[in-house]
Write a protein that holds these residues in place. Structure first.
Motif, PDB file in Angstrom:
ATOM      1  N   LEU A 155       1.040  -0.336  -3.744  1.00 47.10           N
ATOM      2  CA  LEU A 155       1.636   0.697  -4.587  1.00 47.10           C
ATOM      3  C   LEU A 155       0.565   1.593  -5.215  1.00 47.10           C
ATOM      4  O   LEU A 155       0.761   2.803  -5.383  1.00 47.10           O
ATOM      5  CB  LEU A 155       2.490   0.060  -5.690  1.00 47.10           C
ATOM      6  CG  LEU A 155       3.719  -0.726  -5.237  1.00 47.10           C
ATOM      7  CD1 LEU A 155       4.484  -1.239  -6.453  1.00 47.10           C
ATOM      8  CD2 LEU A 155       4.630   0.126  -4.364  1.00 47.10           C
ATOM      9  N   GLN A 156      -0.572   0.983  -5.560  1.00 50.82           N
ATOM     10  CA  GLN A 156      -1.683   1.764  -6.119  1.00 50.82           C
ATOM     11  C   GLN A 156      -2.192   2.780  -5.112  1.00 50.82           C
ATOM     12  O   GLN A 156      -2.475   3.944  -5.458  1.00 50.82           O
ATOM     13  CB  GLN A 156      -2.822   0.825  -6.532  1.00 50.82           C
ATOM     14  CG  GLN A 156      -3.978   1.520  -7.248  1.00 50.82           C
ATOM     15  CD  GLN A 156      -3.608   1.943  -8.652  1.00 50.82           C
ATOM     16  OE1 GLN A 156      -3.064   1.165  -9.427  1.00 50.82           O
ATOM     17  NE2 GLN A 156      -3.897   3.186  -9.005  1.00 50.82           N
ATOM     18  N   ASP A 157      -2.288   2.384  -3.852  1.00 48.61           N
ATOM     19  CA  ASP A 157      -2.744   3.305  -2.803  1.00 48.61           C
ATOM     20  C   ASP A 157      -1.752   4.457  -2.615  1.00 48.61           C
ATOM     21  O   ASP A 157      -2.149   5.606  -2.436  1.00 48.61           O
ATOM     22  CB  ASP A 157      -2.909   2.552  -1.473  1.00 48.61           C
ATOM     23  CG  ASP A 157      -4.121   1.639  -1.470  1.00 48.61           C
ATOM     24  OD1 ASP A 157      -4.947   1.758  -2.399  1.00 48.61           O
ATOM     25  OD2 ASP A 157      -4.238   0.812  -0.552  1.00 48.61           O
ATOM     26  N   VAL A 158      -0.458   4.131  -2.637  1.00 50.09           N
ATOM     27  CA  VAL A 158       0.562   5.174  -2.490  1.00 50.09           C
ATOM     28  C   VAL A 158       0.483   6.156  -3.652  1.00 50.09           C
ATOM     29  O   VAL A 158       0.537   7.378  -3.460  1.00 50.09           O
ATOM     30  CB  VAL A 158       1.968   4.547  -2.407  1.00 50.09           C
ATOM     31  CG1 VAL A 158       3.041   5.633  -2.478  1.00 50.09           C
ATOM     32  CG2 VAL A 158       2.115   3.739  -1.123  1.00 50.09           C
ATOM     33  N   MET A 159       0.344   5.631  -4.868  1.00 54.36           N
ATOM     34  CA  MET A 159       0.291   6.494  -6.036  1.00 54.36           C
ATOM     35  C   MET A 159      -0.934   7.411  -5.977  1.00 54.36           C
ATOM     36  O   MET A 159      -0.861   8.590  -6.353  1.00 54.36           O
ATOM     37  CB  MET A 159       0.258   5.653  -7.314  1.00 54.36           C
ATOM     38  CG  MET A 159       0.494   6.471  -8.574  1.00 54.36           C
ATOM     39  SD  MET A 159       0.848   5.442 -10.018  1.00 54.36           S
ATOM     40  CE  MET A 159      -0.771   4.726 -10.299  1.00 54.36           C
ATOM     41  N   ALA A 160      -2.050   6.909  -5.482  1.00 53.20           N
ATOM     42  CA  ALA A 160      -3.260   7.731  -5.358  1.00 53.20           C
ATOM     43  C   ALA A 160      -3.039   8.876  -4.375  1.00 53.20           C
ATOM     44  O   ALA A 160      -3.462  10.013  -4.625  1.00 53.20           O
ATOM     45  CB  ALA A 160      -4.434   6.861  -4.912  1.00 53.20           C
ATOM     46  N   GLN A 161      -2.356   8.596  -3.267  1.00 54.14           N
ATOM     47  CA  GLN A 161      -2.089   9.641  -2.281  1.00 54.14           C
ATOM     48  C   GLN A 161      -1.116  10.683  -2.824  1.00 54.14           C
ATOM     49  O   GLN A 161      -1.282  11.889  -2.594  1.00 54.14           O
ATOM     50  CB  GLN A 161      -1.527   9.019  -1.002  1.00 54.14           C
ATOM     51  CG  GLN A 161      -2.514   8.157  -0.232  1.00 54.14           C
ATOM     52  CD  GLN A 161      -3.733   8.944   0.242  1.00 54.14           C
ATOM     53  OE1 GLN A 161      -3.639  10.139   0.525  1.00 54.14           O
ATOM     54  NE2 GLN A 161      -4.873   8.277   0.316  1.00 54.14           N
ATOM     55  N   LEU A 162      -0.106  10.243  -3.556  1.00 54.43           N
ATOM     56  CA  LEU A 162       0.839  11.183  -4.153  1.00 54.43           C
ATOM     57  C   LEU A 162       0.155  12.068  -5.188  1.00 54.43           C
ATOM     58  O   LEU A 162       0.415  13.274  -5.271  1.00 54.43           O
ATOM     59  CB  LEU A 162       1.993  10.416  -4.813  1.00 54.43           C
ATOM     60  CG  LEU A 162       2.928   9.643  -3.888  1.00 54.43           C
ATOM     61  CD1 LEU A 162       3.949   8.851  -4.717  1.00 54.43           C
ATOM     62  CD2 LEU A 162       3.653  10.571  -2.933  1.00 54.43           C
TER      63      LEU A 162
END
Length: 342
Positions: A213-220
């Motif tokens: 989820l942290q990786d997704v949030m960084a990309q968003l």
């Protein structure tokens, strides 16, 4: 006299047209020989002296000729400019490249590249997604044991896809749980609101799911930052001109375009209505723009989207203003039509 102009206005018109065509100072002799005038050289000289005293023309260095000032070009454009029909080739290329089914970001990119290519100038587009995006769909697709493809689709059809590389293999249960959380946090939400909701969910998750989820949030977050940057095309045209002319003023414009916040703050309030605006040199109040002109028009009201064409103060306004307007109209036609349900 032509077009109901006074003699002084006609002489100013001839001076500006000649200057825009070749950039050279215009002599009284050249003006007096024009077929639309039937006055002596002495009369032309006296009129040019009056125009100079009014601040509409000036003498560069020790030249016997005159060139128009910004004030003179402004009067010419506001009162005397006759716009030219758009060349059929330009219209055809616009219709072929700007297709209504294209997502907003791609449509703006194609329009920006087209304007820069057709004109040899710099085109600038306001951030395509600055009005706030609503997320319609999110998915995580397995590419390999430790690699996933993040796909996010917004309501206007733009797609974000990023490869997420994980330090270890992602188990099926982890992937399923993460996808459920992403859908709950993001779908139907505006982009920034979705990021905030995802940050709250992260506080209750640990391990592999939290990392994912942290990786997704960084990309968003990265995509949101990028989408709020204006699009600039054709900087190489300015760079080539600056190098060939050894012009430090053009170098300053190039530096401004690298951090265009100042320019965008100038353009945004000018595009609150549908009319085309033209900023000539010093009218901008921005030192780096003193030697250039900007033609700008809004093509969508909500969200607020606008485009601009930047080039030398001596440009073919009669042809370029209709081009900018036609491009804005084409974008407006595609973006303001009723949205179809997915």
């Amino acid at each position: 006299m032509t077009l109901g102009l006074s003699r002084s206005e006609l002489i100013l018109k001839l001076i500006v047209e000649q200057y825009l065509a070749d950039g050279s100072p215009v002599s009284s002799k050249a003006i007096s020989e024009h077929t639309s005038l039937q006055v002596s050289s002495a009369t032309v000289r006296n009129t040019m002296m009056q125009l100079e005293q009014s601040g509409l023309i000036r003498s560069p260095h020790t030249s016997a000729g005159r060139i128009p000032t910004t004030q003179g070009i402004r009067l010419f454009i506001d009162k005397m400019l006759q716009l030219e029909p758009l060349p059929s080739r330009w219209l055809s290329e616009m219709q072929q490249n700007l297709q209504p089914q294209l997502p907003v970001s791609l449509l703006c990119q194609k329009a920006g590249q087209l304007l820069a290519n057709l004109t040899g100038l710099v085109s600038i587009f306001s951030p395509p997604k600055s009005g706030g995006r609503v997320i319609r769909q999110v998915d995580l697709v397995r590419l390999a044991a430790d690699r996933l493809l993040l796909v996010v689709i917004d309501e206007e059809g733009d797609i974000l896809h990023r490869v997420l590389s994980q330090q270890q293999s992602v188990e099926a249960m982890t992937l399923s749980r993460a996808l459920c959380l992403l859908n709950a946090a993001l779908c139907g939400q505006q982009w920034l609101d979705g990021i905030s909701r995802l940050a709250l969910m992260l506080k209750t998750e640990t391990g592999a799911i939290a990392g994912l989820l942290q990786d997704v949030m960084a990309q968003l977050s990265l995509d949101e930052l990028q989408q709020n940057q204006p699009l600039v095309f054709g900087q190489h045209h300015l760079l080539q001109a600056a190098e060939s002319q050894k012009d430090p003023a053009l170098q300053q414009v190039i530096q401004l375009l690298e951090q265009p916040a100042c320019l965008m703050s100038l353009l945004k309030p000018l595009t609150l209505d549908d009319s085309t605006k033209l900023i000539l040199g010093r009218e901008s109040g921005i030192a780096q723009l003193h030697n250039v002109s900007v033609i700008t028009v809004r093509y969508q009201a909500d969200p607020h989207r606008y485009l601009a064409l930047l080039g030398p103060r001596r440009m073919n306004y009669a042809r370029l203003i209709p081009l900018v307007e036609a491009c804005g109209q084409q974008l407006s036609k595609h973006l303001n039509q009723p949205k179809q349900s997915p």
